[in-house]
Every structure is written in structure tokens, then in C-alpha cells.
Scaffold this motif. Structure first.
Motif, PDB file in Angstrom:
ATOM      1  N   LYS A   2      46.862  18.002 -18.297  1.00  0.00           N
ATOM      2  CA  LYS A   2      46.555  19.403 -18.569  1.00  0.00           C
ATOM      3  C   LYS A   2      47.732  20.277 -18.176  1.00  0.00           C
ATOM      4  O   LYS A   2      48.560  19.901 -17.348  1.00  0.00           O
ATOM      5  CB  LYS A   2      45.304  19.824 -17.792  1.00  0.00           C
ATOM      6  N   LYS A   4      47.208  23.506 -17.154  1.00  0.00           N
ATOM      7  CA  LYS A   4      46.703  24.592 -16.330  1.00  0.00           C
ATOM      8  C   LYS A   4      45.837  24.026 -15.209  1.00  0.00           C
ATOM      9  O   LYS A   4      45.041  23.125 -15.428  1.00  0.00           O
ATOM     10  CB  LYS A   4      45.879  25.573 -17.171  1.00  0.00           C
ATOM     11  N   LEU A   5      46.009  24.576 -14.019  1.00  0.00           N
ATOM     12  CA  LEU A   5      45.197  24.178 -12.877  1.00  0.00           C
ATOM     13  C   LEU A   5      44.619  25.430 -12.239  1.00  0.00           C
ATOM     14  O   LEU A   5      45.353  26.349 -11.872  1.00  0.00           O
ATOM     15  CB  LEU A   5      46.028  23.411 -11.849  1.00  0.00           C
ATOM     16  N   VAL A   6      43.301  25.466 -12.136  1.00  0.00           N
ATOM     17  CA  VAL A   6      42.613  26.567 -11.467  1.00  0.00           C
ATOM     18  C   VAL A   6      42.078  26.023 -10.150  1.00  0.00           C
ATOM     19  O   VAL A   6      41.299  25.069 -10.136  1.00  0.00           O
ATOM     20  CB  VAL A   6      41.455  27.130 -12.326  1.00  0.00           C
ATOM     21  N   GLU A   8      40.021  26.926  -6.754  1.00  0.00           N
ATOM     22  CA  GLU A   8      39.105  27.896  -6.150  1.00  0.00           C
ATOM     23  C   GLU A   8      38.766  27.428  -4.745  1.00  0.00           C
ATOM     24  O   GLU A   8      38.270  26.333  -4.546  1.00  0.00           O
ATOM     25  CB  GLU A   8      37.822  28.033  -6.959  1.00  0.00           C
ATOM     26  N   VAL A  48      49.288  27.724 -12.679  1.00  0.00           N
ATOM     27  CA  VAL A  48      48.355  27.551 -11.572  1.00  0.00           C
ATOM     28  C   VAL A  48      47.782  28.907 -11.172  1.00  0.00           C
ATOM     29  O   VAL A  48      48.513  29.873 -11.012  1.00  0.00           O
ATOM     30  CB  VAL A  48      49.041  26.907 -10.344  1.00  0.00           C
ATOM     31  N   PHE A  65      39.192  22.055  -7.900  1.00  0.00           N
ATOM     32  CA  PHE A  65      40.370  21.977  -8.770  1.00  0.00           C
ATOM     33  C   PHE A  65      39.850  21.838 -10.195  1.00  0.00           C
ATOM     34  O   PHE A  65      39.219  20.829 -10.522  1.00  0.00           O
ATOM     35  CB  PHE A  65      41.242  20.776  -8.405  1.00  0.00           C
ATOM     36  N   ASN A  66      40.087  22.837 -11.024  1.00  0.00           N
ATOM     37  CA  ASN A  66      39.535  22.867 -12.389  1.00  0.00           C
ATOM     38  C   ASN A  66      38.033  22.595 -12.365  1.00  0.00           C
ATOM     39  O   ASN A  66      37.499  21.869 -13.192  1.00  0.00           O
ATOM     40  CB  ASN A  66      40.256  21.877 -13.312  1.00  0.00           C
ATOM     41  N   GLY A  67      37.353  23.175 -11.373  1.00  0.00           N
ATOM     42  CA  GLY A  67      35.908  23.064 -11.260  1.00  0.00           C
ATOM     43  C   GLY A  67      35.400  21.787 -10.610  1.00  0.00           C
ATOM     44  O   GLY A  67      34.205  21.618 -10.432  1.00  0.00           O
ATOM     45  N   ALA A 121      43.106  16.111 -10.751  1.00  0.00           N
ATOM     46  CA  ALA A 121      42.369  17.107 -11.556  1.00  0.00           C
ATOM     47  C   ALA A 121      43.102  17.398 -12.852  1.00  0.00           C
ATOM     48  O   ALA A 121      42.464  17.624 -13.894  1.00  0.00           O
ATOM     49  CB  ALA A 121      42.174  18.393 -10.763  1.00  0.00           C
ATOM     50  N   LEU A 122      44.416  17.378 -12.820  1.00  0.00           N
ATOM     51  CA  LEU A 122      45.198  17.613 -14.041  1.00  0.00           C
ATOM     52  C   LEU A 122      45.079  16.472 -15.024  1.00  0.00           C
ATOM     53  O   LEU A 122      45.231  16.646 -16.221  1.00  0.00           O
ATOM     54  CB  LEU A 122      46.677  17.847 -13.686  1.00  0.00           C
ATOM     55  N   GLU A 125      39.795  14.669 -17.727  1.00  0.00           N
ATOM     56  CA  GLU A 125      39.361  15.379 -18.946  1.00  0.00           C
ATOM     57  C   GLU A 125      38.043  16.046 -18.738  1.00  0.00           C
ATOM     58  O   GLU A 125      37.176  15.654 -18.132  1.00  0.00           O
ATOM     59  CB  GLU A 125      39.265  14.416 -20.126  1.00  0.00           C
TER      60      GLU A 125
END
Length: 125
Positions: A2, A4-6, A8, A48, A65-67, A121-122, A125
Motif C-alpha cells: 500500500k 498510505k498508512l493511517v 491511530e 503517513v 495501523f490502517n484500522g 499493515a502496509l 490487503e
């Protein structure tokens, strides 16, 4: 992988910047670790975003990390041994249990393990 990494970081709203009462300095260490991870990934062209979210009492604090919760991403990964001690104040604990100590302000989760979780996490899928 991926692009993009979110990230939280969900912390108890009554204890901003911590994961648990006794881990007072853990917030600063975690913030620094996440910022370092973000810098390294951005150098590789991955966007990020880091968010800090207060969670009401009874909610689930932790890092996503990405939820995906950190615990799920690190399941099965080797974690260096650390001392355990009783702690009723740890995030997510309703009763006294054993948890990794936050020694000298370090997070209970080693920074390299947090980095490996971000990379996993990246790849998820």
C-alpha cells in the motif's frame, strides 16, 4: 504494498498521552516512535497520517495501523522478554493482570516491533 498508512493512537480520554496510568512517559516515547516511522516511510514514498483519538471509559485504547490493531499485526512475532508485574491500571484491563513494565519511560511494546507492525499493515490487503 500500500502507498498510505493511517496510524491511530487511541488513548483513555481521562489520561491524555498515555496508554495506562503507570506508563506516564510512554506517550512521549510512542509519539517519537510513530514520528520516526512516518519519516522513514515518507522517504520511501508512502503517505503517513497519525491521529490521536481519546476513547471514553470502557472503550478500547491502543494503536491501529490502517484500522488493524497493533496486537493483531504482531501476533506470532518474537517479542524480547521484559519483566512483568501486576497492574490494574493498564489500558484495556478490567482486573489485575500482568503486563510488561514501562521501564524508564519506555513503551511496553518495543519500538522495533511497532515498526514491524507498520510494515505488515502496509502489506495487508
Amino acid at each position: 504494498m500500500k502507498e498510505k498508512l493511517v496510524i491511530e493512537w487511541r488513548y483513555p480520554e481521562d489520561r491524555p498521552g498515555t496508554l495506562a496510568v503507570r506508563c506516564g512517559n510512554a506517550g512521549a516515547v510512542l509519539r517519537g516512535t510513530l514520528a520516526e516511522i512516518a519519516t522513514l516511510l515518507e522517504m520511501e514514498g508512502i503517505a503517513v497520517s497519525i491521529f490521536e483519538t481519546p476513547v471514553p471509559a470502557g472503550g478500547s485504547p491502543g494503536v491501529l495501523f490502517n484500522g488493524i490493531p497493533l496486537e493483531d499485526l504482531t501476533a506470532g512475532m518474537e517479542v524480547p522478554a521484559a519483566p512483568e508485574s501486576p497492574c490494574a491500571s493498564c489500558a484495556g484491563c478490567e482486573d489485575e493482570g500482568a503486563c510488561l513494565e514501562a521501564l524508564e519511560g519506555a513503551t511496553a511494546v518495543p519500538p522495533d516491533l511497532i515498526g514491524r507492525a507498520a510494515l505488515k499493515a502496509l502489506e495487508t490487503e
